[in-house]
Design a protein around this motif. Structure first.
Motif, mmCIF file in Angstrom:
data_model
loop_
_atom_site.group_PDB
_atom_site.id
_atom_site.type_symbol
_atom_site.label_atom_id
_atom_site.label_comp_id
_atom_site.label_asym_id
_atom_site.label_seq_id
_atom_site.Cartn_x
_atom_site.Cartn_y
_atom_site.Cartn_z
ATOM 1 N N LEU A 120 -30.291 6.083 -24.325
ATOM 2 C CA LEU A 120 -30.568 7.216 -25.172
ATOM 3 C C LEU A 120 -30.910 8.488 -24.533
ATOM 4 N N GLN A 121 -31.809 8.063 -23.080
ATOM 5 C CA GLN A 121 -32.021 9.134 -22.178
ATOM 6 C C GLN A 121 -30.799 9.585 -21.594
ATOM 7 N N ALA B 40 -40.764 16.955 -12.087
ATOM 8 C CA ALA B 40 -40.399 18.052 -12.969
ATOM 9 C C ALA B 40 -40.322 19.155 -11.724
ATOM 10 N N SER B 41 -41.181 19.468 -10.945
ATOM 11 C CA SER B 41 -41.471 20.516 -9.923
ATOM 12 C C SER B 41 -40.336 20.162 -8.818
ATOM 13 N N SER B 42 -40.396 19.125 -8.275
ATOM 14 C CA SER B 42 -39.598 18.744 -7.309
ATOM 15 C C SER B 42 -38.204 19.027 -7.496
ATOM 16 N N LEU B 43 -37.817 18.874 -8.788
ATOM 17 C CA LEU B 43 -36.505 18.916 -9.443
ATOM 18 C C LEU B 43 -35.817 20.312 -9.810
ATOM 19 N N ALA B 44 -37.007 21.292 -9.706
ATOM 20 C CA ALA B 44 -36.640 22.407 -10.094
ATOM 21 C C ALA B 44 -36.506 22.807 -11.378
ATOM 22 N N CYS B 45 -37.103 21.955 -12.227
ATOM 23 C CA CYS B 45 -36.870 21.987 -13.794
ATOM 24 C C CYS B 45 -37.612 23.256 -14.410
ATOM 25 N N ASP B 46 -37.094 23.784 -15.419
ATOM 26 C CA ASP B 46 -37.655 24.740 -16.250
ATOM 27 C C ASP B 46 -38.116 24.419 -17.468
ATOM 28 N N TYR B 47 -37.724 23.298 -17.969
ATOM 29 C CA TYR B 47 -38.225 22.703 -19.194
ATOM 30 C C TYR B 47 -38.282 21.212 -19.065
ATOM 31 N N ILE B 48 -39.365 20.623 -19.563
ATOM 32 C CA ILE B 48 -39.640 19.255 -19.746
ATOM 33 C C ILE B 48 -39.411 18.722 -21.379
ATOM 34 N N GLN C 259 -37.665 9.397 -20.248
ATOM 35 C CA GLN C 259 -37.134 8.456 -21.019
ATOM 36 C C GLN C 259 -37.814 8.164 -22.262
ATOM 37 N N PRO C 260 -37.004 8.144 -23.724
ATOM 38 C CA PRO C 260 -37.856 8.073 -24.943
ATOM 39 C C PRO C 260 -38.725 7.000 -24.933
ATOM 40 N N GLU D 150 -28.179 22.589 -17.689
ATOM 41 C CA GLU D 150 -27.990 21.183 -17.162
ATOM 42 C C GLU D 150 -29.335 20.474 -17.353
ATOM 43 N N ALA D 151 -29.213 19.190 -17.725
ATOM 44 C CA ALA D 151 -30.279 18.386 -17.746
ATOM 45 C C ALA D 151 -30.356 17.064 -16.998
ATOM 46 N N VAL D 152 -31.440 16.727 -16.449
ATOM 47 C CA VAL D 152 -31.679 15.685 -15.151
ATOM 48 C C VAL D 152 -32.681 14.642 -15.814
ATOM 49 N N PRO D 153 -32.374 13.514 -15.374
ATOM 50 C CA PRO D 153 -33.502 12.219 -15.839
ATOM 51 C C PRO D 153 -34.821 12.521 -15.043
ATOM 52 N N LEU D 154 -35.808 12.435 -15.809
ATOM 53 C CA LEU D 154 -37.287 12.341 -15.164
ATOM 54 C C LEU D 154 -37.802 10.960 -15.341
ATOM 55 N N SER D 155 -38.499 10.620 -14.171
ATOM 56 C CA SER D 155 -39.446 9.214 -14.389
ATOM 57 C C SER D 155 -40.765 9.681 -14.927
ATOM 58 N N SER D 156 -41.178 10.905 -14.599
ATOM 59 C CA SER D 156 -42.472 11.327 -14.937
ATOM 60 C C SER D 156 -42.514 12.588 -15.028
#
Length: 437
Positions: free
Chosen positions: A321-322, A345-353, A307-308, A335-341
């Protein structure tokens, strides 16, 4: 509705629905529909204690029970899954403050004194009666409206209209002492108003068997309906109204809740738009793409979006805006997903933050001149006022925290302020998605 709306509504609900406690026990089940979502609510009442449980809406709130302990003058929130609880003492002594000045003036801490916002409530008993579940129900219509003085910082009007059938069910709701004036509310821009509550009519409401409530503010509105499924007397265990001794106490009630389900929120907004209603969550009119949830599909690149943050001094929805940035970053194999912290990122298998900060969101000189001329002539000049907007953004690799890009997007964009912010976030998204691909 924004933070101010929630503050007003919370105070109004306390003022209207406060009734006396009693010693009987009841179990009440209801269905509540709002913004395209339907959830269930079960209320347990025993003496001076009340416990409310809800199935949750838009992915949040379903695991938290709210307990009112009138005898101890405190609220307790309990999450049985996390085995956590939060205690908050009653704040039922709202002082009566003096009438504010009519001319804004800077105080020593640079807070501008605004004017007054008067909240007026009206309750009318229509005289209609009917038998429901063995109770005699009466029809009562209420309205709540806000009116700001010319020097007030708060310009948006707000109205709540309610039409419902009510019974004299002895429900335990703790009495609250409400003064003529509510505490001052300070806007993010540093301007502070005082809120005054007035009441017209003495119609009694009671417990709502069925109710339709319509909220309207700033040209947006949504409707909430309540339907009672069951009302029964029940022998209730006292443990329902206590926080178990084995649970851990937390200092912030937010620790009890999970992250919102953005996919459900966007689905609800789309359903609301189809039926001609405006959902409470701000959604851009651009093409909607569902927020991905669950396991990442093979070949997909996933970007986690924090979140910005906002240091511009201008009030804007960072949650909105997020969501906007997530939609802009979702295309083809990205694809993009929301992160609270970042840790999520790791648990959601994100490649980038991606982290973003609104560093500038200021009405331009040309826009201010047009506004001054418009006020002087009584006409609208130049349409939407332009803003100088800038967002600073950083994208890092989730695997090793290496910075992939650190840059900014800036432009002069037409208002209103939310649209101006979206314009620079769209620029940032174009650069980010190109690198991700």
């Amino acid at each position: 509705m924004k933070h101010l709306s929630y503050s007003i509504l919370a105070a109004v609900f306390v003022a209207i629905f406060a009734v006396g406690a009693n010693g009987q026990s009841y179990k009440i089940k209801q269905k509540i529909s709002m913004a395209g979502q339907t959830f269930e609510s079960t209320t347990y009442v025993k003496g001076q204690r009340k416990r409310s449980e809800r199935s949750g809406i838009m992915g949040i709130g379903g695991d938290v029970a709210d307990i009112e302990q009138c005898d101890l003058k405190q609220y307790v929130k309990v999450n049985d899954k996390k085995k956590l609880y939060f205690i908050e003492p009653f704040d039922n002594s709202i002082p009566v403050a003096p009438t504010p000045r009519q001319t804004p003036a800077k105080t020593a801490n640079n807070v501008t004194k605004g004017g007054t916002v008067t909240m007026t409530t009206t309750a009318v008993d229509t005289g209609e009666r009917k038998q429901v579940n063995g109770f005699t129900a009466r029809r009562v219509k209420t309205s709540i409206s806000s009116e700001a003085s010319p020097d007030a910082c708060t310009k948006q009007t707000m109205k709540i209209e309610t039409d419902g059938w009510y019974i004299d069910l002895p429900e335990s709701v703790c009495p609250v002492n409400i003064g003529r004036e509510l505490p001052e509310y300070e806007r993010p821009t540093g301007c502070r108003d005082k809120f005054i509550v007035k009441s017209n009519g003495n119609a009694r409401k009671g417990f709502a068997l069925s109710e339709t409530m319509t909220f309207t503010q700033g040209g947006q509105s949504f409707t909430q309906t309540t339907e009672t499924v069951e009302v029964s007397k029940a022998a209730l265990d006292q443990a329902l109204f206590e926080a178990p001794a084995s649970y851990k106490s937390v200092n912030d009630s937010n620790d009890l809740y999970g992250r919102p389900d953005f996919a459900e929120m966007m689905k609800a907004a789309e359903e609301s738009e189809k039926t001609g209603r405006s959902a409470s969550t701000t959604v851009s009119p651009t093409t909607q793409s569902p927020v991905p949830t669950g396991a990442k599909k093979p070949g997909m690149i996933r970007i986690g979006v924090i979140q910005p943050s906002n240091r511009s001094g201008e009030s804007v929805s960072t949650e909105g805006l997020q969501s906007f940035l997530i939609r802009q970053l979702t295309a083809e194999n990205v694809e993009a997903v929301p992160l609270s912290s970042v840790s999520d990122a790791s648990s959601l298998a994100c490649d980038y933050i991606v982290t973003t900060e609104i560093s500038k969101l200021k009405q331009s000189t040309a826009g201010k001149i047009g506004g001054f001329l418009g006020k002087a002539t009584g006409t609208s000049i130049g349409g939407s006022s332009p803003f100088d907007a800038q967002v600073d953004y950083v994208m890092t690799r989730s695997s090793d925290s290496k910075v992939v890009i650190k840059n900014k997007a800036a432009k002069k964009a037409d208002g209103p302020v939310d649209k101006a912010a979206e314009a620079v976030f769209e620029m940032a998204a174009s650069a980010l998605i190109s690198l991700a691909k």
